[in-house]
Design an enzyme around this catalytic site. Structure first.
Site, PDB file in Angstrom:
ATOM      1  N   TYR A 127      29.875 -31.667   4.258  1.00 48.13           N
ATOM      2  CA  TYR A 127      30.790 -31.024   4.043  1.00 48.13           C
ATOM      3  C   TYR A 127      31.902 -30.050   5.190  1.00 48.13           C
ATOM      4  CZ  TYR A 127      28.522 -26.873   5.914  1.00 48.13           C
ATOM      5  OH  TYR A 127      26.990 -25.765   6.970  1.00 48.13           O
ATOM      6  N   CYS A 128      32.882 -30.453   4.852  1.00 51.39           N
ATOM      7  CA  CYS A 128      34.152 -29.737   6.105  1.00 51.39           C
ATOM      8  C   CYS A 128      34.048 -27.870   5.799  1.00 51.39           C
ATOM      9  CB  CYS A 128      34.712 -30.333   6.359  1.00 51.39           C
ATOM     10  SG  CYS A 128      36.315 -30.505   4.674  1.00 51.39           S
ATOM     11  N   PHE A 129      34.999 -27.337   6.218  1.00 53.08           N
ATOM     12  CA  PHE A 129      36.012 -26.409   6.493  1.00 53.08           C
ATOM     13  C   PHE A 129      35.787 -25.868   4.424  1.00 53.08           C
ATOM     14  CE2 PHE A 129      38.238 -22.576   6.385  1.00 53.08           C
ATOM     15  CZ  PHE A 129      37.251 -21.678   6.455  1.00 53.08           C
ATOM     16  N   SER A 138      35.706 -34.096   4.149  1.00 53.85           N
ATOM     17  CA  SER A 138      34.881 -34.182   3.598  1.00 53.85           C
ATOM     18  C   SER A 138      34.994 -35.698   2.502  1.00 53.85           C
ATOM     19  CB  SER A 138      34.282 -33.595   2.289  1.00 53.85           C
ATOM     20  OG  SER A 138      33.959 -32.426   3.444  1.00 53.85           O
ATOM     21  N   TYR A 186      32.294 -25.600   4.067  1.00 54.39           N
ATOM     22  CA  TYR A 186      31.215 -23.830   4.343  1.00 54.39           C
ATOM     23  C   TYR A 186      32.250 -23.106   3.569  1.00 54.39           C
ATOM     24  CZ  TYR A 186      29.684 -20.813   7.469  1.00 54.39           C
ATOM     25  OH  TYR A 186      29.984 -20.205   7.897  1.00 54.39           O
TER      26      TYR A 186
END
Length: 368
Positions: free
Chosen positions: A97-99, A105, A126
């Site tokens: 994942y990314c933010f 992602s 996230y």
């Protein structure tokens, strides 16, 4: 092969099973807050992310994407793909994942796929998972009856809680023992990480099949870790169990915690000479932190006794004098404060007793 995107409905399973997660956010984002089962392998380093962010504000998304590709290119790109692939090889069921579960992602997933590695990314990233955990904390008091374990300083509340499957150890999660002398050698987690770990512990507790949620009677702040307000309010309204212990046992337990364990820990970390200096500073600074509440005269008396105990410890390898200042601290500071607080919650006290009696009471509570 699982779906390329992991749906939000799987968040609970991810946390309960400690599913490995590859976090491709920048290191600065990871440091602010992360999940215990995640590993930071960033798509962009902090400086690269900052440049892309500035470009986005000034020139828009397409220019920012182009800059990102130019910054993470050639050998740098290859190194990052190899690091990701190595992680996936060690954790074949990993997600990423990314933010927000967006471009970072998708790009990471695409580059890995081009290298022959398939990894699903988590929907919402996230941010959405963090919001899910906040919801877990807010809903927890309504899931099970809450019981608050109280007792005088040194009565062994944490030792007791660690033996009970109904318990969640707030001080363990905060890495702080709650009192003025509760600081540990390793630092406390960030506030966000404290909340994340608390939520995961509550999720795990809810699947354990126990009849109640047992927590230590804590202040709003455990060291510098703040309990979420809604959760703390529920704790303040909970029924209370009072753990009782003799003064002699309390004294010995506190000497072991404040003196023996902390001294050994500092020496193991820093060596004998620097360790003793750091240990002495820990004791003296802990006392300074309550100087206003003690008053100048009482603080000075305790400080003198503490220094005498430290001198005897270093010169004679004898820690017996520490019992003198600990005893005074209990009877002049901790005990009066505790008795005052207990008086304010006396109507909510369900049971008082020794460790054994409390275990028996809770065992019977489980079967009611």
């Amino acid at each position: 092969m699982p779906n390329a995107i992991v749906a939000a409905e799987q968040y609970r399973e991810i946390f309960l099973n400690q599913h490995p997660i590859m976090d491709v956010r920048a290191p600065i984002e990871f440091t602010r807050g992360a999940f215990p089962n995640s590993t930071n392998l960033p798509l962009m380093l902090d400086s690269e992310r900052e440049k892309v962010g500035t470009c986005y504000k000034q020139s828009g998304q397409q220019a920012a994407i182009a800059l990102g590709h130019s910054l993470v290119n050639g050998p740098i790109k290859q190194q990052r793909i190899e690091a990701w692939a190595s992680y996936v090889k060690a954790n074949p069921k990993a997600y990423l994942y990314c933010f927000r579960g967006g471009l970072r992602s998708q790009l990471t997933q695409q580059w890995l796929k081009e290298a022959g590695v398939e990894v699903p990314y988590i929907q919402g990233g996230y941010k959405a998972m963090r919001q899910y955990l906040i919801g877990v904390i807010e809903a927890a008091p309504a899931q099970q009856p809450l019981l608050s374990l109280s007792g005088m300083t040194g009565c062994g509340k944490t030792d007791f809680l660690l033996l009970r499957k109904e318990a969640v150890d707030l001080e363990g999660i905060a890495n702080h023992r709650g009192s003025s002398f509760g600081k540990n050698i390793d630092p406390q987690p960030t506030q966000i990480n404290f909340e994340n770990q608390l939520a995961i512990a509550l999720l795990q507790h809810q699947t354990s099949g126990v009849a109640c949620l047992l927590l230590e009677d804590e202040s709003f702040l455990i060291g510098r870790s703040a309990l979420p307000q809604t959760f703390y309010n529920a704790m303040q309204a909970a029924n209370v169990l009072v753990l009782e212990e003799s003064d002699d046992v309390r004294l010995e337990r506190l000497r072991d915690e404040y003196v023996h364990k902390m001294y050994s820990g500092f020496c193991e970390r820093l060596g004998a000479e620097a360790g003793f200096a750091a240990f002495s500073d820990y004791l003296l600074q802990s006392l300074v932190s309550i100087r206003k509440r003690l008053g100048g005269k009482q603080h000075q008396e305790l400080q003198d006794l503490m220094q005498q105990a430290l001198d005897q410890q270093i010169n004679q390898n004898d820690t017996s004098l520490h019992l003198v200042w600990i005893n005074l601290l209990l009877h002049k500071y901790y005990d009066p404060m505790y008795l005052y607080q207990l008086q304010n919650k006396s109507e909510r006290v369900l049971f008082k007793g020794s460790h054994q009696a409390m275990h028996e009471w809770l065992d019977s509570y489980q079967t009611r």
